[in-house]
Write a protein that holds these residues in place. Structure first.
Motif, PDB file in Angstrom:
ATOM      1  N   TRP A  38      11.703  44.079  43.703  1.00 28.06           N
ATOM      2  CA  TRP A  38      13.105  43.879  43.351  1.00 28.06           C
ATOM      3  C   TRP A  38      13.765  42.876  44.297  1.00 28.06           C
ATOM      4  CZ3 TRP A  38      17.621  45.740  45.945  1.00 28.06           C
ATOM      5  CH2 TRP A  38      18.809  45.547  45.232  1.00 28.06           C
ATOM      6  N   TYR A  41      12.663  39.508  43.272  1.00 32.49           N
ATOM      7  CA  TYR A  41      13.381  39.054  42.084  1.00 32.49           C
ATOM      8  C   TYR A  41      14.766  38.529  42.458  1.00 32.49           C
ATOM      9  CZ  TYR A  41      15.546  39.030  37.516  1.00 32.49           C
ATOM     10  OH  TYR A  41      16.199  38.643  36.383  1.00 32.49           O
ATOM     11  N   ARG A  42      15.440  39.217  43.353  1.00 36.35           N
ATOM     12  CA  ARG A  42      16.758  38.769  43.792  1.00 36.35           C
ATOM     13  C   ARG A  42      16.680  37.457  44.553  1.00 36.35           C
ATOM     14  NH1 ARG A  42      20.024  42.821  47.019  1.00 36.35           N
ATOM     15  NH2 ARG A  42      21.555  41.193  46.715  1.00 36.35           N
ATOM     16  N   ALA A  49       9.001  37.856  42.345  1.00 32.36           N
ATOM     17  CA  ALA A  49       8.949  39.320  42.339  1.00 32.36           C
ATOM     18  C   ALA A  49       7.516  39.809  42.207  1.00 32.36           C
ATOM     19  CB  ALA A  49       9.804  39.877  41.209  1.00 32.36           C
ATOM     20  N   TRP A  53       5.575  41.905  45.045  1.00 33.18           N
ATOM     21  CA  TRP A  53       4.979  43.195  44.718  1.00 33.18           C
ATOM     22  C   TRP A  53       3.497  43.210  45.089  1.00 33.18           C
ATOM     23  CZ3 TRP A  53       0.986  44.424  41.403  1.00 33.18           C
ATOM     24  CH2 TRP A  53       0.759  45.779  41.234  1.00 33.18           C
ATOM     25  N   ASN A  91      15.864  41.191  52.236  1.00 34.93           N
ATOM     26  CA  ASN A  91      16.915  41.439  51.257  1.00 34.93           C
ATOM     27  C   ASN A  91      18.035  40.420  51.448  1.00 34.93           C
ATOM     28  OD1 ASN A  91      18.364  42.637  49.232  1.00 34.93           O
ATOM     29  ND2 ASN A  91      19.141  44.298  50.509  1.00 34.93           N
TER      30      ASN A  91
END
Length: 104
Positions: A38, A41-42, A49, A53, A91
């Motif tokens: 996630w 993806y951001r 992503a 992963w 993040n």
């Protein structure tokens, strides 16, 4: 009947056992690796992503296997820690909106 000799596995039996172990390891790593996906993806879309992963899965499974002989089933949540720390560090942070700046 109880076999009295050594247990012999055929190559297909060995392949099946390894496939089940690999699938189980990936399934146990999912709580941390989905979060890392996630974050990927951001940061850059669908393909990033998938890459995050995949790398997070390798990191979690490797950590779990490395610590499994020492701490047994506690190795599963310990294996999540590196992926969770990487997800936290990568993040993307929210930046202030440009409309608040009066001076260009």
């Amino acid at each position: 009947m109880i076999p009295l000799g050594p247990i012999e596995f055929s190559p297909s039996d060995v392949a099946l056992i390894l496939a089940v172990l690999a699938f189980g390891a990936v399934a146990l790593a999912l709580p941390a690796t989905l979060l890392l996906g996630w974050v990927g993806y951001r940061r850059g879309g669908r393909w990033r992503a998938v890459w995050y992963w995949f790398c997070g899965t390798g990191l979690s499974v490797g950590t779990t296997f490395a610590t499994a002989t020492y701490i047994r089933w506690w190795a599963v949540p310990v294996g999540w820690l590196p992926s969770l720390l990487v997800a936290w560090a990568l993040n993307p942070r929210r930046t202030p909106k440009a409309s608040y700046c009066r001076n260009p």
